[in-house]
Design an enzyme around this catalytic site. Structure first.
Site, PDB file in Angstrom:
ATOM      1  N   CYS A   1       0.829  -1.195   0.000  1.00 49.79           N
ATOM      2  CA  CYS A   1       0.000   0.000   0.000  1.00 49.79           C
ATOM      3  C   CYS A   1       0.872   1.258   0.000  1.00 49.79           C
ATOM      4  O   CYS A   1       1.840   1.347   0.742  1.00 49.79           O
ATOM      5  CB  CYS A   1      -0.862  -0.039   1.260  1.00 49.79           C
TER       6      CYS A   1
ATOM      7  N   CYS B   1      -4.471   6.742  -1.554  1.00 54.20           N
ATOM      8  CA  CYS B   1      -5.825   6.661  -2.125  1.00 54.20           C
ATOM      9  C   CYS B   1      -6.889   7.086  -1.109  1.00 54.20           C
ATOM     10  O   CYS B   1      -7.961   7.534  -1.498  1.00 54.20           O
ATOM     11  CB  CYS B   1      -6.100   5.257  -2.633  1.00 54.20           C
TER      12      CYS B   1
ATOM     13  N   THR C   1      -4.145   4.974   7.830  1.00 50.73           N
ATOM     14  CA  THR C   1      -3.123   4.605   6.853  1.00 50.73           C
ATOM     15  C   THR C   1      -2.279   5.815   6.454  1.00 50.73           C
ATOM     16  O   THR C   1      -2.826   6.844   6.036  1.00 50.73           O
ATOM     17  CB  THR C   1      -3.800   4.006   5.599  1.00 50.73           C
TER      18      THR C   1
ATOM     19  N   GLU D   1      -0.055   1.963   9.671  1.00 50.74           N
ATOM     20  CA  GLU D   1      -1.266   2.559  10.250  1.00 50.74           C
ATOM     21  C   GLU D   1      -1.001   3.080  11.666  1.00 50.74           C
ATOM     22  O   GLU D   1      -0.083   2.603  12.343  1.00 50.74           O
ATOM     23  CB  GLU D   1      -2.398   1.527  10.278  1.00 50.74           C
TER      24      GLU D   1
ATOM     25  N   HIS E   1     -13.697   4.128  -2.184  1.00 51.01           N
ATOM     26  CA  HIS E   1     -12.559   3.419  -1.602  1.00 51.01           C
ATOM     27  C   HIS E   1     -12.597   1.924  -1.963  1.00 51.01           C
ATOM     28  O   HIS E   1     -11.568   1.300  -2.199  1.00 51.01           O
ATOM     29  CB  HIS E   1     -12.574   3.619  -0.083  1.00 51.01           C
TER      30      HIS E   1
ATOM     31  N   TYR F   1      -9.870  -1.542  -4.737  1.00 54.93           N
ATOM     32  CA  TYR F   1      -9.201  -2.761  -4.287  1.00 54.93           C
ATOM     33  C   TYR F   1      -8.832  -3.751  -5.382  1.00 54.93           C
ATOM     34  O   TYR F   1      -7.886  -4.528  -5.225  1.00 54.93           O
ATOM     35  CB  TYR F   1     -10.024  -3.414  -3.165  1.00 54.93           C
TER      36      TYR F   1
ATOM     37  N   CYS G   1      -5.396  -1.881  -6.611  1.00 52.97           N
ATOM     38  CA  CYS G   1      -4.195  -2.018  -5.771  1.00 52.97           C
ATOM     39  C   CYS G   1      -3.926  -3.468  -5.412  1.00 52.97           C
ATOM     40  O   CYS G   1      -2.792  -3.944  -5.512  1.00 52.97           O
ATOM     41  CB  CYS G   1      -4.301  -1.134  -4.532  1.00 52.97           C
TER      42      CYS G   1
ATOM     43  N   GLU H   1      -5.645  -6.511   6.109  1.00 55.97           N
ATOM     44  CA  GLU H   1      -6.027  -5.316   5.347  1.00 55.97           C
ATOM     45  C   GLU H   1      -7.095  -5.665   4.310  1.00 55.97           C
ATOM     46  O   GLU H   1      -8.025  -4.893   4.080  1.00 55.97           O
ATOM     47  CB  GLU H   1      -4.815  -4.693   4.659  1.00 55.97           C
TER      48      GLU H   1
HETATM   49  C1  FAD Z   1      -4.817  -2.133   7.258  1.00 51.01           C
HETATM   50  C2  FAD Z   1      -6.000  -1.244   7.467  1.00 51.01           C
HETATM   51  C3  FAD Z   1      -5.976   0.049   6.996  1.00 51.01           C
HETATM   52  C4  FAD Z   1      -7.037   0.922   7.233  1.00 51.01           C
HETATM   53  N1  FAD Z   1      -6.956   2.222   6.814  1.00 51.01           N
HETATM   54  C5  FAD Z   1      -7.912   3.106   7.179  1.00 51.01           C
HETATM   55  C6  FAD Z   1      -7.780   4.488   6.885  1.00 51.01           C
HETATM   56  O1  FAD Z   1      -6.799   4.910   6.265  1.00 51.01           O
HETATM   57  N2  FAD Z   1      -8.743   5.330   7.292  1.00 51.01           N
HETATM   58  C7  FAD Z   1      -9.833   4.913   7.975  1.00 51.01           C
HETATM   59  O2  FAD Z   1     -10.673   5.735   8.313  1.00 51.01           O
HETATM   60  N3  FAD Z   1     -10.000   3.602   8.286  1.00 51.01           N
HETATM   61  C8  FAD Z   1      -9.055   2.693   7.904  1.00 51.01           C
HETATM   62  N4  FAD Z   1      -9.210   1.364   8.207  1.00 51.01           N
HETATM   63  C9  FAD Z   1     -10.349   0.975   9.016  1.00 51.01           C
HETATM   64  C10 FAD Z   1     -11.377   0.072   8.372  1.00 51.01           C
HETATM   65  O3  FAD Z   1     -12.262   0.782   7.590  1.00 51.01           O
HETATM   66  C11 FAD Z   1     -12.037  -0.666   9.535  1.00 51.01           C
HETATM   67  O4  FAD Z   1     -11.123  -1.618  10.020  1.00 51.01           O
HETATM   68  C12 FAD Z   1     -13.343  -1.324   9.177  1.00 51.01           C
HETATM   69  O5  FAD Z   1     -14.315  -0.380   8.867  1.00 51.01           O
HETATM   70  C13 FAD Z   1     -13.837  -2.220  10.300  1.00 51.01           C
HETATM   71  O6  FAD Z   1     -13.908  -1.506  11.510  1.00 51.01           O
HETATM   72  P1  FAD Z   1     -13.213  -2.111  12.806  1.00 51.01           P
HETATM   73  O7  FAD Z   1     -11.833  -2.441  12.461  1.00 51.01           O
HETATM   74  O8  FAD Z   1     -13.478  -1.180  13.906  1.00 51.01           O
HETATM   75  O9  FAD Z   1     -13.929  -3.492  13.046  1.00 51.01           O
HETATM   76  P2  FAD Z   1     -15.321  -3.719  13.759  1.00 51.01           P
HETATM   77  O10 FAD Z   1     -16.259  -2.637  13.349  1.00 51.01           O
HETATM   78  O11 FAD Z   1     -15.109  -3.918  15.200  1.00 51.01           O
HETATM   79  O12 FAD Z   1     -15.792  -5.055  13.078  1.00 51.01           O
HETATM   80  C14 FAD Z   1     -15.488  -6.364  13.570  1.00 51.01           C
HETATM   81  C15 FAD Z   1     -16.652  -7.286  13.244  1.00 51.01           C
HETATM   82  O13 FAD Z   1     -17.808  -6.849  13.978  1.00 51.01           O
HETATM   83  C16 FAD Z   1     -18.882  -6.629  13.086  1.00 51.01           C
HETATM   84  N5  FAD Z   1     -19.653  -5.478  13.606  1.00 51.01           N
HETATM   85  C17 FAD Z   1     -19.194  -4.226  13.849  1.00 51.01           C
HETATM   86  N6  FAD Z   1     -20.178  -3.449  14.317  1.00 51.01           N
HETATM   87  C18 FAD Z   1     -21.271  -4.225  14.380  1.00 51.01           C
HETATM   88  C19 FAD Z   1     -22.622  -3.997  14.783  1.00 51.01           C
HETATM   89  N7  FAD Z   1     -23.023  -2.805  15.211  1.00 51.01           N
HETATM   90  N8  FAD Z   1     -23.490  -5.033  14.683  1.00 51.01           N
HETATM   91  C20 FAD Z   1     -23.086  -6.237  14.235  1.00 51.01           C
HETATM   92  N9  FAD Z   1     -21.842  -6.501  13.851  1.00 51.01           N
HETATM   93  C21 FAD Z   1     -20.950  -5.519  13.937  1.00 51.01           C
HETATM   94  C22 FAD Z   1     -18.242  -6.347  11.740  1.00 51.01           C
HETATM   95  O14 FAD Z   1     -19.120  -6.618  10.658  1.00 51.01           O
HETATM   96  C23 FAD Z   1     -17.056  -7.282  11.779  1.00 51.01           C
HETATM   97  O15 FAD Z   1     -17.450  -8.566  11.394  1.00 51.01           O
HETATM   98  C24 FAD Z   1      -8.172   0.461   7.936  1.00 51.01           C
HETATM   99  C25 FAD Z   1      -8.210  -0.858   8.400  1.00 51.01           C
HETATM  100  C26 FAD Z   1      -7.144  -1.699   8.183  1.00 51.01           C
HETATM  101  C27 FAD Z   1      -7.210  -3.101   8.731  1.00 51.01           C
END
Ligand code: FAD
Lengths: 480, 99
Positions: free
Chosen positions: A100, A104, A191, A257, A292, A296, A299, A443
């Site tokens: 990455c 983006c 990121t 990150e 976004h 995928y 990239c 990721e």
């Molecule tokens: C390598 C990497 C780079 C990233 N880069 C960026 C970035 O540059 N900017 C940015 O803003 N974000 C970034 N993200 C964040 C990414 O968008 C989030 O990881 C993603 O939206 C999931 O959120 P979370 O990690 O909090 O997981 P969670 O929301 O905790 O999800 C975990 C599980 O719980 C479930 N879940 C969550 N909430 C609920 C609910 N209310 N009811 C039922 N099920 C639920 C989900 O579906 C999933 O299965 C990045 C993530 C990664 C891993």
């Protein structure tokens, strides 16, 4: 000064006054720190390649605001061709970084805000869009790197922001005054933020009236007072202090990150693009997420090109390349890679203008692409590990290979075909190991949203009633 | 002898079936009576599009003159064996020079 070079970008980072912690220490020089430098190198490629005539057709665009040549990462899409070129650019850069390059996310954030702010102004009589335009022009003129800051820490996922035990688990408004606003909270998984100039903050979810204070979109310099970054650990990051064992020592794994804490950060009105208009949070989230998710197949397509190439190379080095099941597995990897790419091209080709004039991808197909990535990358990487063999998990270290006494045994017993050096076999094995496991895989699962987020979007846009109608007509069932 | 001035535009090379920058290096070495410039550097008589694959998605600059298009292993859409690509491109320049 549009179009910075890679060196100018790196130099510009040295001028920032960032507060960054990693591994329990405050990092004074992020540019040369071994944990961070590979990510800086990867991001620098988005600058450097723009100057190479071989890549400029993808890497640059003409600003619709100024008519000047700009880096595509600061462009607002003006056509489906722009959307397609974005995908091709991402694939091309990934083929050169194998990871990455971070830029983006901010690119998608400015595009999402550009069109949504226009629609907000039309409906509400606000003046956000002109401010977004001025901000985008500022980014273009200075060729700045912007982190896309959407994801909040979120605390108890079953509760909306206003019902959390700790109000700071989602970024929120603390104060409004004549000069601007003050915000507090944090953004997670950011990121490239420690090597970005700016962060563009957006809400993470659709909001209701009780969550008004959480409806905030604004731009903040990454070194603004009150902003603090805690850099994340990655799988195998102790290896950052060597070379071969990293696999991809120059560019690293994923984007580098961080958790970014916002402790009462002041934002002047000129940089505020949403303030309490909670009804628009969902629209902004959806628009950003679709842009976004579009990325995928580009990239990850390019990253998978490297994994395919590495798997085919290790098969050569192991003496298995002619085996029919190996050829078949490589074919399958290519098929899966191109399936991802096809989705990204499709959602771009089916793009459409928004009322602002900026082009938007087809959101259904964009969600399909990212959903495929949450599965197919695992399959591509599984096949690479199958082809490579168990030694990618059990190899001795670079230090053992170089050791004056035991190095000869590593040389001797990790040899594959006679014509290839053991070191080259180890190098490609390490590349596969590092690209197909741990942080790199996660990721694909959660970046741009977890699978369920895509499924919700897919079903919402699937036109299910029409499909039922088609079926009923064929089955001879009377329909209105 | 008047040199033919050729303006070069690359596609962006996301799927290079062909190493276009290397092809250009070879063309520069071989075509002694051609002066190559990048399309944005100076005016030119002929536009040479170097696209790495058959999709040929390189955007075209504003130019009304003759154009030679290499797209993967094709010259002006005619498939050409890789070892004859240079000769075919040079042949196309020759024909354009002759008018
Ligand atoms: C390598 C990497 C780079 C990233 N880069 C960026 C970035 O540059 N900017 C940015 O803003 N974000 C970034 N993200 C964040 C990414 O968008 C989030 O990881 C993603 O939206 C999931 O959120 P979370 O990690 O909090 O997981 P969670 O929301 O905790 O999800 C975990 C599980 O719980 C479930 N879940 C969550 N909430 C609920 C609910 N209310 N009811 C039922 N099920 C639920 C989900 O579906 C999933 O299965 C990045 C993530 C990664 C891993």
């Amino acid at each position: 000064m549009a179009l910075k070079t890679g060196a100018e970008y790196i130099e510009s980072l040295k001028g920032l006054n960032l507060t960054v912690y990693a591994n329990g220490e405050k990092i004074e020089n992020i540019v040369d720190h071994p944990l961070i430098r590979p990510h800086v190198n990867a991001a620098a490629m988005t600058y450097e390649l723009a100057h190479d005539p071989a890549f400029e057709d993808l890497m640059t665009a003409t600003s619709h605001l100024t008519g000047k040549k700009i880096n595509r990462f600061t462009h607002i899409h003006q056509s489906t061709d722009d959307l397609i070129k974005k995908v091709k650019m991402l694939r091309m850069i990934s083929q050169r970084t194998g990871t990455c390059y971070q830029r983006c996310v901010g690119f998608d954030a400015i595009n999402a805000l550009y069109s949504v702010s226009y629609e907000m102004d039309q409906k509400l009589g606000t003046d956000y869009h002109q401010k977004v335009r001025r901000y985008v022009e500022y980014l273009q003129e200075n060729d700045l790197m912007v982190a896309g800051s959407m994801t909040d820490p979120k605390g108890d996922r079953s509760l909306p922001p206003s019902k959390q035990a700790d109000p700071d688990l989602f970024v929120h408004l603390v104060e409004k005054n004549d000069e601007g606003i003050v915000i507090r909270g944090a953004k997670a998984h950011q990121t490239g933020i420690v090597n970005s100039h700016e962060m563009l903050i957006m809400p993470t979810t659709a909001l209701g009236p009780d969550d008004k204070a959480y409806a905030v979109a604004c731009a903040v310099p990454t070194d603004a007072p009150g902003v603090l970054h805690i850099f994340g650990r990655q799988t195998n990051d102790d290896r950052k202090f060597g070379e071969i064992d990293q696999g991809n020592a120059k560019f690293g794994i994923v984007g580098g990150e961080a958790l970014t804490v916002l402790e009462n950060v002041f934002v002047p009105w000129e940089r505020v693009f949403m303030c309490e208009e909670y009804e628009w949070a969902g629209t902004l989230v959806e628009r950003f997420a679709s842009y976004h998710r579009q990325n995928y197949g580009g990239c990850k397509g390019g990253v998978s090109d490297i994994v395919v190439g590495a798997a085919a190379t290790i098969a050569d080095y192991n003496g298995t390349a002619k085996a029919s099941h190996i050829k078949d597995k490589i074919t399958e990897m290519i098929h899966l890679t191109e399936t991802l790419y096809a989705g990204s091209i499709a959602c771009s080709a089916e793009g459409r203008p928004t009322p602002s004039g900026a082009y938007f991808v087809d959101p259904l197909l964009a969600n399909v692409v990212k959903h495929n990535v949450t599965r197919l990358i695992y399959e591509i990487d599984r096949l690479a590990q199958d082809i490579a063999g168990g030694f990618i998990a059990t190899l001795p270290s670079e230090k053992d290979l170089r050791h004056p006494e035991i190095g000869k045994y590593v040389e001797k017993y990790f040899k594959g075909v006679a014509s290839v050096s053991t070191e080259d076999r180890i190098r490609i094995a390490r590349l596969i190991e590092n690209m197909t496991g741990g942080t790199a895989l996660v990721e694909s699962m959660h970046g741009a949203g977890s699978p369920q987020a895509q499924r919700v979007s897919i079903v919402r846009q699937s036109n299910l009633e029409t499909k039922k109608r088609f079926a009923k007509i064929l089955a001879g069932i009377k329909v209105d | 002898m008047k040199l033919l001035r050729v303006g070069v535009k690359f596609c962006g090379n996301c799927n290079p079936h062909l190493d276009c920058p290397k092809l250009l290096e070879k063309l520069i070495q071989k075509a002694k009576d051609v002066h190559f410039v990048y399309w944005f550097q100076a005016s030119f008589d002929v536009l040479l599009i170097l696209s790495g694959c058959p999709v040929d998605c390189a955007s075209r600059p504003d130019f009304n003159g003759p154009t030679v298009v290499v797209s993967g292993k094709m010259v002006d859409r005619v498939p050409v064996p890789e070892n004859l690509l240079l000769d075919h491109i040079l042949g196309a320049f020759e024909r354009l020079k002759e008018g």
